[in-house]
Design an enzyme around this catalytic site. Structure first.
Site, PDB file in Angstrom:
ATOM      1  N   GLY A  88       0.946  -1.254   0.075  1.00  6.03           N
ATOM      2  CA  GLY A  88       0.011   0.003   0.077  1.00  6.03           C
ATOM      3  C   GLY A  88       0.861   1.299  -0.028  1.00  6.03           C
ATOM      4  O   GLY A  88       2.088   1.299   0.140  1.00  6.03           O
ATOM      5  N   GLY A  89       0.120   2.448  -0.005  1.00  9.94           N
ATOM      6  CA  GLY A  89       0.934   3.704  -0.173  1.00  9.94           C
ATOM      7  C   GLY A  89       1.306   4.013  -1.483  1.00  9.94           C
ATOM      8  O   GLY A  89       1.303   3.450  -2.514  1.00  9.94           O
ATOM      9  N   ILE A  91       4.730   6.756  -3.244  1.00 13.88           N
ATOM     10  CA  ILE A  91       6.066   6.587  -3.502  1.00 13.88           C
ATOM     11  C   ILE A  91       6.831   6.934  -2.500  1.00 13.88           C
ATOM     12  O   ILE A  91       6.626   7.707  -1.525  1.00 13.88           O
ATOM     13  CB  ILE A  91       6.510   7.311  -4.773  1.00 13.88           C
ATOM     14  CG1 ILE A  91       7.895   7.064  -5.431  1.00 13.88           C
ATOM     15  CG2 ILE A  91       6.625   8.943  -4.446  1.00 13.88           C
ATOM     16  CD1 ILE A  91       8.152   7.650  -6.784  1.00 13.88           C
ATOM     17  N   THR A  92       8.085   6.230  -2.253  1.00  7.66           N
ATOM     18  CA  THR A  92       9.019   6.437  -1.098  1.00  7.66           C
ATOM     19  C   THR A  92      10.542   6.273  -1.569  1.00  7.66           C
ATOM     20  O   THR A  92      10.674   5.633  -2.654  1.00  7.66           O
ATOM     21  CB  THR A  92       8.740   5.575  -0.155  1.00  7.66           C
ATOM     22  OG1 THR A  92       9.475   6.429   1.207  1.00  7.66           O
ATOM     23  CG2 THR A  92       9.056   4.276  -0.040  1.00  7.66           C
ATOM     24  N   ALA A 159       8.604   6.444   7.002  1.00  6.67           N
ATOM     25  CA  ALA A 159       7.277   5.984   6.082  1.00  6.67           C
ATOM     26  C   ALA A 159       6.905   4.574   6.351  1.00  6.67           C
ATOM     27  O   ALA A 159       7.746   3.870   6.745  1.00  6.67           O
ATOM     28  CB  ALA A 159       7.855   6.300   4.606  1.00  6.67           C
ATOM     29  N   GLY A 161       4.465   1.093   4.571  1.00  8.49           N
ATOM     30  CA  GLY A 161       3.689   0.739   3.470  1.00  8.49           C
ATOM     31  C   GLY A 161       3.685  -0.755   3.769  1.00  8.49           C
ATOM     32  O   GLY A 161       4.851  -1.425   3.709  1.00  8.49           O
ATOM     33  N   GLY A 172       6.942  -3.029   5.224  1.00 10.61           N
ATOM     34  CA  GLY A 172       7.163  -2.501   6.368  1.00 10.61           C
ATOM     35  C   GLY A 172       7.413  -1.078   6.635  1.00 10.61           C
ATOM     36  O   GLY A 172       6.654  -0.294   6.028  1.00 10.61           O
ATOM     37  N   ALA A 174      10.268   2.234   6.995  1.00 10.29           N
ATOM     38  CA  ALA A 174      11.694   2.881   6.458  1.00 10.29           C
ATOM     39  C   ALA A 174      12.119   4.054   7.508  1.00 10.29           C
ATOM     40  O   ALA A 174      11.423   5.082   7.387  1.00 10.29           O
ATOM     41  CB  ALA A 174      11.811   3.361   5.295  1.00 10.29           C
ATOM     42  N   CYS A 190       5.326   9.975  -0.782  1.00 10.48           N
ATOM     43  CA  CYS A 190       4.069   9.339  -0.164  1.00 10.48           C
ATOM     44  C   CYS A 190       2.835  10.193  -1.069  1.00 10.48           C
ATOM     45  O   CYS A 190       1.718  10.108  -0.597  1.00 10.48           O
ATOM     46  CB  CYS A 190       3.801   9.445   1.360  1.00 10.48           C
ATOM     47  SG  CYS A 190       5.382   8.595   2.292  1.00 10.48           S
TER      48      CYS A 190
END
Length: 231
Positions: A88-89, A91-92, A159, A161, A172, A174, A190
């Site tokens: 989920g989520g 961009i990171t 973050a 996700g 998980g 970061a 995000c």
């Protein structure tokens, strides 16, 4: 119920290789769960991976590619890679100086509640930061851990996700410890415009011992999930 979690520190490892490894562990748990229907005494394993990735940008399944502000050539010039993935989520960024944690758990060993799981992950980071006198908080509607929420100085330090299927988790969190925050300038983190990012290094004004941070994360995770870590 099995509350033992096998802890593995993968060191610095390519994102795709780690993703494949997560998928393998995820499948291992799911396969045991399916077999357990016929053999009720079988116990499902749990895993927790620590890893540091080379520079990489990842986009969640509902993310918007326009939040990546680099072309393929620019990515290459920065020595970074890009993957669209199944968490989920939005961009990171992952890279050196960042502690990435991937709990691959059968939540039925703990509790069957994804919302509670995400809140517990946030709480683990909040409690860890508190040991460094950094006040981490939640931002309503935005998963992860933030500082100074509700002020013009709100900034994200961790973050998150996750993906879950059959109550088995992967992906998980970061946590920015000593990360080079310049790499975040190449994305809309995000998918949230106008929000800054930060790191423990920036907040404390000094380099932070990443191994010590990992030990604190493990301690708080074990307490909250009433789990026992094994190597």
């Amino acid at each position: 119920m099995n509350k033992e979690i096998q802890l593995q520190d993968l060191g610095n490892k390519d994102y795709k290789d780690t993703w494949d490894y997560q998928e393998m562990l995820f499948k291992k748990i799911v396969d045991v769960k399916l077999e357990k229907r016929n053999v009720p005494e079988l116990v499902t394993p749990n895993f927790f991976l620590f890893v540091e990735h080379p520079h990489v940008y990842t986009l969640g399944k509902s993310g918007d590619i326009s939040n990546l502000l680099l072309s393929e050539k620019q990515l290459e010039a920065k020595g970074a890679t890009f993957y669209k993935i199944n968490r989920g989520g939005d961009i990171t960024y992952h890279g050196p100086g960042q502690i990435v944690g991937y709990p691959i758990l059968d939540l039925e060993n703990f509790f069957s509640d994804i919302h509670k799981y995400l809140r517990f992950l946030e709480e683990v980071i909040i409690l860890t930061l508190a040991e460094y006198n950094i006040i981490g908080t939640r931002s309503e509607g935005e998963t992860g851990v933030w500082l100074d929420v509700g002020t013009p100085f709100a900034r994200k330090i961790c973050a998150m996700g996750v993906r879950a299927s059959r109550w088995v988790t992967m992906h998980g969190f970061a946590l920015n410890v000593n990360a080079n925050l310049g790499y975040f300038d190449n994305i809309i983190p995000c998918g949230i415009k106008g929000k800054a990012v930060t790191s423990m290094h920036v907040e404390l004004g000094k380099e932070v011992d990443e191994e010590e941070v990992k030990r604190k994360i493990v301690k708080h995770f074990a307490n909250l999930f009433e789990a026992q870590f094994i190597n």
